[in-house]
Design a protein around this motif. Sequence first.
Motif, mmCIF file in Angstrom:
data_model
loop_
_atom_site.group_PDB
_atom_site.id
_atom_site.type_symbol
_atom_site.label_atom_id
_atom_site.label_comp_id
_atom_site.label_asym_id
_atom_site.label_seq_id
_atom_site.Cartn_x
_atom_site.Cartn_y
_atom_site.Cartn_z
ATOM 1 N N VAL A 268 0.842 -1.200 0.000
ATOM 2 C CA VAL A 268 0.000 0.000 0.000
ATOM 3 C C VAL A 268 0.877 1.249 0.000
ATOM 4 O O VAL A 268 1.849 1.341 0.747
ATOM 5 C CB VAL A 268 -0.935 0.018 1.224
ATOM 6 N N SER A 269 0.535 2.212 -0.850
ATOM 7 C CA SER A 269 1.216 3.509 -0.878
ATOM 8 C C SER A 269 0.228 4.565 -0.381
ATOM 9 O O SER A 269 -0.919 4.608 -0.836
ATOM 10 C CB SER A 269 1.663 3.861 -2.300
ATOM 11 N N ILE A 270 0.681 5.415 0.539
ATOM 12 C CA ILE A 270 -0.201 6.387 1.192
ATOM 13 C C ILE A 270 0.022 7.790 0.647
ATOM 14 O O ILE A 270 1.156 8.275 0.596
ATOM 15 C CB ILE A 270 0.050 6.371 2.720
ATOM 16 N N TYR A 271 -1.086 8.429 0.225
ATOM 17 C CA TYR A 271 -1.041 9.807 -0.265
ATOM 18 C C TYR A 271 -2.111 10.616 0.474
ATOM 19 O O TYR A 271 -3.236 10.154 0.662
ATOM 20 C CB TYR A 271 -1.336 9.865 -1.770
ATOM 21 N N GLY A 272 -1.750 11.807 0.876
ATOM 22 C CA GLY A 272 -2.720 12.631 1.571
ATOM 23 C C GLY A 272 -2.478 14.111 1.345
ATOM 24 O O GLY A 272 -1.426 14.515 0.837
ATOM 25 N N GLN A 273 -3.470 14.912 1.722
ATOM 26 C CA GLN A 273 -3.346 16.365 1.644
ATOM 27 C C GLN A 273 -4.145 16.989 2.772
ATOM 28 O O GLN A 273 -5.213 16.506 3.143
ATOM 29 C CB GLN A 273 -3.834 16.890 0.297
ATOM 30 N N GLU A 274 -3.602 18.077 3.322
ATOM 31 C CA GLU A 274 -4.249 18.785 4.430
ATOM 32 C C GLU A 274 -3.842 20.251 4.363
ATOM 33 O O GLU A 274 -2.681 20.582 4.133
ATOM 34 C CB GLU A 274 -3.830 18.168 5.771
ATOM 35 N N ASN A 276 -4.490 22.706 6.908
ATOM 36 C CA ASN A 276 -4.039 23.251 8.191
ATOM 37 C C ASN A 276 -2.632 22.740 8.519
ATOM 38 O O ASN A 276 -2.389 21.536 8.563
ATOM 39 C CB ASN A 276 -5.019 22.838 9.287
ATOM 40 N N HIS A 277 -1.714 23.675 8.765
ATOM 41 C CA HIS A 277 -0.308 23.299 8.931
ATOM 42 C C HIS A 277 -0.084 22.401 10.147
ATOM 43 O O HIS A 277 0.617 21.375 10.066
ATOM 44 C CB HIS A 277 0.564 24.556 9.055
ATOM 45 N N THR A 278 -0.661 22.758 11.294
ATOM 46 C CA THR A 278 -0.424 21.961 12.494
ATOM 47 C C THR A 278 -1.082 20.586 12.397
ATOM 48 O O THR A 278 -0.542 19.593 12.898
ATOM 49 C CB THR A 278 -0.926 22.700 13.752
ATOM 50 N N THR A 279 -2.226 20.520 11.731
ATOM 51 C CA THR A 279 -2.881 19.220 11.540
ATOM 52 C C THR A 279 -2.077 18.352 10.579
ATOM 53 O O THR A 279 -1.964 17.134 10.757
ATOM 54 C CB THR A 279 -4.320 19.415 11.020
ATOM 55 N N TRP A 280 -1.508 18.975 9.552
ATOM 56 C CA TRP A 280 -0.606 18.280 8.613
ATOM 57 C C TRP A 280 0.565 17.675 9.381
ATOM 58 O O TRP A 280 0.981 16.535 9.117
ATOM 59 C CB TRP A 280 -0.126 19.296 7.568
ATOM 60 N N GLN A 281 1.098 18.415 10.354
ATOM 61 C CA GLN A 281 2.192 17.908 11.180
ATOM 62 C C GLN A 281 1.737 16.723 12.032
ATOM 63 O O GLN A 281 2.451 15.722 12.156
ATOM 64 C CB GLN A 281 2.724 19.024 12.084
ATOM 65 N N LEU A 282 0.544 16.846 12.620
ATOM 66 C CA LEU A 282 0.002 15.752 13.432
ATOM 67 C C LEU A 282 -0.116 14.468 12.607
ATOM 68 O O LEU A 282 0.220 13.377 13.077
ATOM 69 C CB LEU A 282 -1.379 16.116 13.979
ATOM 70 N N ALA A 283 -0.598 14.596 11.374
ATOM 71 C CA ALA A 283 -0.779 13.426 10.513
ATOM 72 C C ALA A 283 0.565 12.784 10.180
ATOM 73 O O ALA A 283 0.696 11.551 10.185
ATOM 74 C CB ALA A 283 -1.511 13.825 9.226
ATOM 75 N N ALA A 284 1.555 13.613 9.880
ATOM 76 C CA ALA A 284 2.885 13.083 9.547
ATOM 77 C C ALA A 284 3.494 12.353 10.739
ATOM 78 O O ALA A 284 4.086 11.273 10.596
ATOM 79 C CB ALA A 284 3.798 14.218 9.092
ATOM 80 N N MET A 285 3.335 12.918 11.946
ATOM 81 C CA MET A 285 3.826 12.232 13.148
ATOM 82 C C MET A 285 3.065 10.925 13.366
ATOM 83 O O MET A 285 3.640 9.915 13.778
ATOM 84 C CB MET A 285 3.686 13.146 14.367
ATOM 85 N N ALA A 301 -1.537 22.450 2.044
ATOM 86 C CA ALA A 301 -2.065 23.259 0.942
ATOM 87 C C ALA A 301 -3.553 23.012 0.743
ATOM 88 O O ALA A 301 -4.088 21.971 1.129
ATOM 89 C CB ALA A 301 -1.308 22.938 -0.350
ATOM 90 N N ASN A 302 -4.207 23.998 0.111
ATOM 91 C CA ASN A 302 -5.619 23.907 -0.232
ATOM 92 C C ASN A 302 -5.809 22.886 -1.351
ATOM 93 O O ASN A 302 -5.201 23.006 -2.419
ATOM 94 C CB ASN A 302 -6.115 25.294 -0.656
ATOM 95 N N THR A 305 -7.083 24.573 -4.757
ATOM 96 C CA THR A 305 -6.248 25.548 -5.484
ATOM 97 C C THR A 305 -4.793 25.128 -5.614
ATOM 98 O O THR A 305 -4.068 25.674 -6.432
ATOM 99 C CB THR A 305 -6.289 26.913 -4.782
ATOM 100 N N ASN A 306 -4.364 24.145 -4.818
ATOM 101 C CA ASN A 306 -2.961 23.722 -4.862
ATOM 102 C C ASN A 306 -2.885 22.218 -4.643
ATOM 103 O O ASN A 306 -2.371 21.740 -3.642
ATOM 104 C CB ASN A 306 -2.158 24.482 -3.789
ATOM 105 N N ASP A 307 -3.395 21.483 -5.613
ATOM 106 C CA ASP A 307 -3.423 20.019 -5.553
ATOM 107 C C ASP A 307 -1.990 19.490 -5.461
ATOM 108 O O ASP A 307 -1.183 19.692 -6.365
ATOM 109 C CB ASP A 307 -4.114 19.485 -6.815
ATOM 110 N N GLN A 308 -1.680 18.800 -4.362
ATOM 111 C CA GLN A 308 -0.317 18.295 -4.150
ATOM 112 C C GLN A 308 -0.022 17.004 -4.910
ATOM 113 O O GLN A 308 1.127 16.575 -4.987
ATOM 114 C CB GLN A 308 -0.086 18.067 -2.657
ATOM 115 N N HIS A 309 -1.048 16.387 -5.486
ATOM 116 C CA HIS A 309 -0.856 15.123 -6.213
ATOM 117 C C HIS A 309 -1.621 15.179 -7.547
ATOM 118 O O HIS A 309 -2.525 14.368 -7.783
ATOM 119 C CB HIS A 309 -1.352 13.949 -5.369
ATOM 120 N N PRO A 310 -1.278 16.119 -8.419
ATOM 121 C CA PRO A 310 -2.089 16.340 -9.635
ATOM 122 C C PRO A 310 -2.174 15.138 -10.572
ATOM 123 O O PRO A 310 -3.164 14.978 -11.282
ATOM 124 C CB PRO A 310 -1.382 17.519 -10.315
ATOM 125 N N ASP A 311 -1.154 14.285 -10.564
ATOM 126 C CA ASP A 311 -1.137 13.153 -11.494
ATOM 127 C C ASP A 311 -1.547 11.836 -10.848
ATOM 128 O O ASP A 311 -1.513 10.789 -11.496
ATOM 129 C CB ASP A 311 0.275 12.997 -12.097
#
Length: 552
Positions: A268-274, A276-285, A301-302, A305-311
Amino acid sequence: MPDKEQRFLDALDKKLWNAADKLRSTLDAAQYKHAVLGLLFVKYVSDAFDIRRQELIEQFKDSEHDYFLDPGDYDSEDEYQAEIADELEIRDYYTEKNVFWVPQLARWQTLRDNATLAPGTEIEIKNGKTRTYTFRSVGRLIDDALEAIEKDNPKLKGVLNKSYGRLQIDQSKLIELINLLSEIPFAHETLQSKDILGHVYEYFLGQFALAEGKKGGQFYTPKSIVSLIVEMLQPFAGRVYDPAMGSGGFFVQSERFIKAHGGKLGNVSIYGQEYNHTTWQLAAMNMAIRGLDFNFGKEPANTFTNDQHPDLRADTIMANPPFNMKEWDTGVSDDDPRWQYGRPPTGNANFAWLQHMLYHLAPNGSMGLLLANGSMSSNTNTEGQIRKALIENDLVECMVALPGQLFTNTQIPACIWFLTRNKKERNGFRDRSGKVLFIDARNLGYMKDRVLRDFKKEDIDKIAETFHAWRKGEGYEDEAGFCMSATLDEITKHGHVLTPGRYVGAAEEEDDGEPFTEKMARLTIQLSEQFEESGQLEEQIKQNLAGLGYEC
C-alpha cells in the motif's frame, strides 16, 4: 485485539489522560494538544531507538552474528566497551531497520535527566564527538531536541512543531509532562512500543477532539466511522488517498485492517493532503509513529487551489471533508477538468470534494466519502444536475444513511457515498451495472454518553457484510427497513434522490398469527379499559388530596 491487551491499553489511556489533563493549566486544548502529541512523538522515536540499541548490544556480543565484536581483539575490557559505545553511535545500524536516528540531545533520557537544570547550565552531549550545550529552559530544550531530530532525519523536515519555548505554560508543568509520559512502558508482554504509543497517540487525538468541540472535530473522524469505510472498501493494496486527511485516521485504520487480514503494508502507498499546517504535522507524526511511508505533498495546501498530487490515480480514496463548506472556489477555474459532471455551486463544496476524488480515482478504483445528508436530495443550484449525471454515468455504488450524533463537531445528519468507475465483473465481484445498494443504518449504534452515539463492532460488520454480499452476489437479500438493491430506472422515478429511506421502506413487523380485525378489536377494548382505570385513579387522587385540605 485480545481482552488482556485491550484492558492494559484502556487503563493506560485513562491514567495518562487524566494526569495530562490536570497539567493543562492556562493552555487551551488546541495548544496543549500539540505540546502533548509532540512530546509523545519524541518518546516514540527515542523508545524505538533504545530498543534497536539494545538489539545491537546483544548482536555485538553474539559470536554467531555478523556484528560480533570479539573481546579477544582488545587489550582491555575498557577498550572493548569503548568500541561498543562507538559502534552504537553509527547511524546506519538504525536506518537499515527503518528506525529514526536520534541524536544524544533528543534522547528521552537526556530530556528527563536535564529538564530540572538551572538556566545557563552547560551539559555535555556525546554524539560522535563531545560538545557542550547551554540549558536555557525546558521548552527550549524540547525545541532543540525536535530540531536535532528533524536535521538528522530528512523525512521529518517541517513535520515537528518546535514551539515549546513560546508556550505560555509554567516550565514545571512541562517537567511534569515529561515525567508523566516517561511512565509509558517500552513494551507489554505481547505489545510492542510502537503499538502502545500509536494507541496512546490516537486516543489523545480523540480526547482532544472532544475537548476542543466543534473546532477539534475538524481534524478527527470518529474511529467507528473510519473503521466502517475501511471495512467496506478493504484497501489491501495499491495507492490509498485522502484529500482532506486531518490527522490521518483513514491511513491508521487501513494499516490495522491490512495487519488483521494478513496482508503486507508494503503493498500500500499512502497519499494525503491537508490545508491546516499543524494538523498536517500531526498526521505526519501519526504515520511516523507507525513506521508507515507516506507522501503528504511538499507542504500543507488547499486541495482545490494547490493540488499536491495532480497526477495521482488512486485505487482507494477515503475522506471526511468539511460538510457544506462555503466560499471554497476562490481561485478555482470554472472549466477546471475536475468538474466533469458539472460546476459545483460556490455556496457548497460537497460536490467539489466528490468530483475531486473521482478525478483522482483509478479506472478500477473505489471511493467512499462522508457528506451531509443534503447531498442526497438537494437541487440547489447545480447540485441536482451533478447528482443526476453521477447516477446516469453509473458511478454510484452504495449509499449509507448514518444515525445522528456521531460527530463531535457537528449535529448535521450525515451519509456515506461509495462510488466506483467499474461495476463490471472482476476480482470476485459480480456485474453490478445499473444497480445501486441502499443501506439505512439510522437505527444502528448506541449512545456512548449523553451527547455522542457510536457503532458497535456488530453494527459495522452488519453493514460491511451486506455490502460485500451484494457486490459478490452471494447471500444478499433485500431487507425491509435496512437495505435494498435498486435499479437506475427506480432511482430515476424518485427524481434522482439517493436517500436510502425512500428505497428500503419500513421494517416488517413480526407476524404473531393474529388476524388484523381481531387484533384491532382486542386493542380497542384494552384501550377503553385503560381509560376507565385511569379515570378511577384520577378520582381517587382527587379524594386523597381533598382529605389533606387541597382543592382540585
